[in-house]
Design a protein around this motif. Structure first.
Motif, PDB file in Angstrom:
ATOM      1  N   ASN A  58      40.153 -13.674  35.587  1.00 15.71           N
ATOM      2  CA  ASN A  58      40.794 -13.003  36.697  1.00 15.71           C
ATOM      3  C   ASN A  58      40.346 -11.363  36.268  1.00 15.71           C
ATOM      4  N   TYR A  59      40.332 -10.629  37.438  1.00 14.31           N
ATOM      5  CA  TYR A  59      39.847  -9.420  37.070  1.00 14.31           C
ATOM      6  C   TYR A  59      40.510  -8.238  37.940  1.00 14.31           C
ATOM      7  N   THR A  60      40.547  -7.099  37.651  1.00 18.83           N
ATOM      8  CA  THR A  60      41.533  -5.999  38.313  1.00 18.83           C
ATOM      9  C   THR A  60      40.609  -5.815  39.462  1.00 18.83           C
ATOM     10  N   ASP A  61      41.211  -5.352  40.756  1.00 14.90           N
ATOM     11  CA  ASP A  61      40.635  -5.156  41.949  1.00 14.90           C
ATOM     12  C   ASP A  61      39.220  -4.383  41.664  1.00 14.90           C
ATOM     13  N   SER A  62      39.288  -3.195  41.037  1.00 13.82           N
ATOM     14  CA  SER A  62      38.399  -2.231  41.039  1.00 13.82           C
ATOM     15  C   SER A  62      37.161  -2.703  40.515  1.00 13.82           C
ATOM     16  N   VAL A  63      36.976  -3.934  39.673  1.00 12.80           N
ATOM     17  CA  VAL A  63      35.770  -4.489  39.243  1.00 12.80           C
ATOM     18  C   VAL A  63      35.294  -5.685  39.753  1.00 12.80           C
ATOM     19  N   LYS A  64      36.105  -6.121  40.654  1.00 18.01           N
ATOM     20  CA  LYS A  64      35.905  -7.482  41.152  1.00 18.01           C
ATOM     21  C   LYS A  64      34.346  -7.557  41.795  1.00 18.01           C
ATOM     22  N   GLY A  65      33.476  -8.348  41.609  1.00 19.91           N
ATOM     23  CA  GLY A  65      32.425  -8.496  42.291  1.00 19.91           C
ATOM     24  C   GLY A  65      31.351  -7.723  41.363  1.00 19.91           C
ATOM     25  N   ARG A  66      31.707  -6.913  40.332  1.00 23.29           N
ATOM     26  CA  ARG A  66      30.887  -6.148  39.498  1.00 23.29           C
ATOM     27  C   ARG A  66      30.752  -6.543  38.036  1.00 23.29           C
ATOM     28  N   PHE A  67      31.901  -7.075  37.474  1.00 21.75           N
ATOM     29  CA  PHE A  67      31.972  -7.359  36.363  1.00 21.75           C
ATOM     30  C   PHE A  67      32.313  -8.936  35.896  1.00 21.75           C
ATOM     31  N   THR A  68      31.864  -9.404  34.975  1.00 22.87           N
ATOM     32  CA  THR A  68      31.984 -10.913  34.869  1.00 22.87           C
ATOM     33  C   THR A  68      32.355 -10.925  33.252  1.00 22.87           C
ATOM     34  N   SER A  84      26.549  -2.238  38.175  1.00 25.82           N
ATOM     35  CA  SER A  84      26.930  -1.462  39.190  1.00 25.82           C
ATOM     36  C   SER A  84      27.829  -0.409  38.759  1.00 25.82           C
ATOM     37  N   LEU A  85      27.747   0.012  37.555  1.00 30.82           N
ATOM     38  CA  LEU A  85      28.721   0.882  36.986  1.00 30.82           C
ATOM     39  C   LEU A  85      29.080   2.108  37.745  1.00 30.82           C
ATOM     40  N   LYS A  86      30.414   2.653  37.852  1.00 29.39           N
ATOM     41  CA  LYS A  86      30.509   3.846  38.552  1.00 29.39           C
ATOM     42  C   LYS A  86      31.331   4.751  37.467  1.00 29.39           C
ATOM     43  N   PHE A  87      31.313   6.065  37.927  1.00 29.09           N
ATOM     44  CA  PHE A  87      31.941   7.021  36.903  1.00 29.09           C
ATOM     45  C   PHE A  87      33.169   6.608  36.584  1.00 29.09           C
ATOM     46  N   GLU A  88      34.021   6.173  37.488  1.00 26.43           N
ATOM     47  CA  GLU A  88      35.697   5.743  37.098  1.00 26.43           C
ATOM     48  C   GLU A  88      35.482   4.589  36.231  1.00 26.43           C
ATOM     49  N   ASP A  89      34.430   3.884  35.872  1.00 24.89           N
ATOM     50  CA  ASP A  89      34.354   2.628  34.675  1.00 24.89           C
ATOM     51  C   ASP A  89      34.305   3.400  33.398  1.00 24.89           C
ATOM     52  N   ALA A  90      34.032   4.685  33.234  1.00 24.44           N
ATOM     53  CA  ALA A  90      33.964   5.086  31.752  1.00 24.44           C
ATOM     54  C   ALA A  90      35.193   4.940  31.021  1.00 24.44           C
ATOM     55  N   ALA A  91      35.378   4.517  29.885  1.00 22.01           N
ATOM     56  CA  ALA A  91      36.446   4.637  29.228  1.00 22.01           C
ATOM     57  C   ALA A  91      36.018   3.963  27.939  1.00 22.01           C
ATOM     58  N   GLY A 114      37.705  -0.917  19.862  1.00 23.79           N
ATOM     59  CA  GLY A 114      37.297  -0.143  20.877  1.00 23.79           C
ATOM     60  C   GLY A 114      35.822   0.036  21.004  1.00 23.79           C
ATOM     61  N   THR A 115      35.002   0.095  22.029  1.00 17.32           N
ATOM     62  CA  THR A 115      33.824   0.550  22.139  1.00 17.32           C
ATOM     63  C   THR A 115      33.603   1.642  23.670  1.00 17.32           C
ATOM     64  N   GLN A 116      32.900   2.584  23.221  1.00 15.11           N
ATOM     65  CA  GLN A 116      32.831   3.703  24.320  1.00 15.11           C
ATOM     66  C   GLN A 116      32.017   3.382  25.116  1.00 15.11           C
ATOM     67  N   VAL A 117      32.077   3.321  26.538  1.00 16.43           N
ATOM     68  CA  VAL A 117      31.321   3.249  27.760  1.00 16.43           C
ATOM     69  C   VAL A 117      31.340   4.516  28.634  1.00 16.43           C
ATOM     70  N   THR A 118      30.129   5.352  28.477  1.00 18.08           N
ATOM     71  CA  THR A 118      30.028   6.484  29.283  1.00 18.08           C
ATOM     72  C   THR A 118      28.991   6.339  30.467  1.00 18.08           C
ATOM     73  N   VAL A 119      29.491   6.748  31.590  1.00 17.76           N
ATOM     74  CA  VAL A 119      28.671   6.601  32.721  1.00 17.76           C
ATOM     75  C   VAL A 119      28.208   7.969  33.357  1.00 17.76           C
ATOM     76  N   SER A 120      26.930   8.300  33.529  1.00 17.36           N
ATOM     77  CA  SER A 120      26.528   9.649  33.579  1.00 17.36           C
ATOM     78  C   SER A 120      25.871   9.393  35.113  1.00 17.36           C
ATOM     79  N   SER A 121      25.462  10.710  35.641  1.00 16.49           N
ATOM     80  CA  SER A 121      24.786  10.722  36.923  1.00 16.49           C
ATOM     81  C   SER A 121      23.316  10.901  36.901  1.00 16.49           C
TER      82      SER A 121
END
Length: 121
Positions: A58-68, A84-91, A114-121
């Motif tokens: 099961n997935y939270t709605d914001s990542v469905k179709g992008r995360f597995t 298809s990482l987005k800025f809002e996935d950074a955490a 914990g492991t850091q994920v940073t998304v840049s432009s």
């Protein structure tokens, strides 16, 4: 003693991909479920994806179709493939396992560091 070791966090451009891994070391007799949570600065920790011992995901709605989320039961490892990482996935992404220690009497909750994920432009 059960310990969760995560890896795979990195700096990635928006639209890119990452794969997180988490391995449970120590003696575990059984695993009920595994999951990934994340926490961005100033926000509450949120559940991203879960997978049961039976393979139901099961997935939270914001990542469905992008995360597995997937597992390698033989290695007590859970993965999170993030596309298809987005800025809002950074955490900071945290691994979670609901497991029964070999000499334990009940299932317990275990967390990774914990492991850091940073998304840049």
């Amino acid at each position: 003693q059960v310990k969760l070791v995560e890896s795979g966090g990195d700096l990635v451009q928006a639209g890119g991909s990452l794969r997180l891994s988490c391995t449970a070391s120590g003696t575990i007799a059984a695993i009920n479920a595994m999951a990934w949570h994340r926490q961005a600065p100033g926000k509450q920790r949120e559940l991203v994806a879960t997978i049961t011992s039976g393979g139901n995901a099961n997935y939270t709605d914001s990542v469905k179709g992008r995360f597995t989320i997937s597992t390698n039961s033989a290695k007590n490892t859970v993965y999170l493939q993030m596309n298809s990482l987005k800025f809002e996935d950074a955490a900071v992404y945290y691994c979670y396992v609901r497991g029964l220690p070999t000499f334990g009497r009940s299932f317990q909750d275990f967390w990774g560091q914990g492991t850091q994920v940073t998304v840049s432009s």
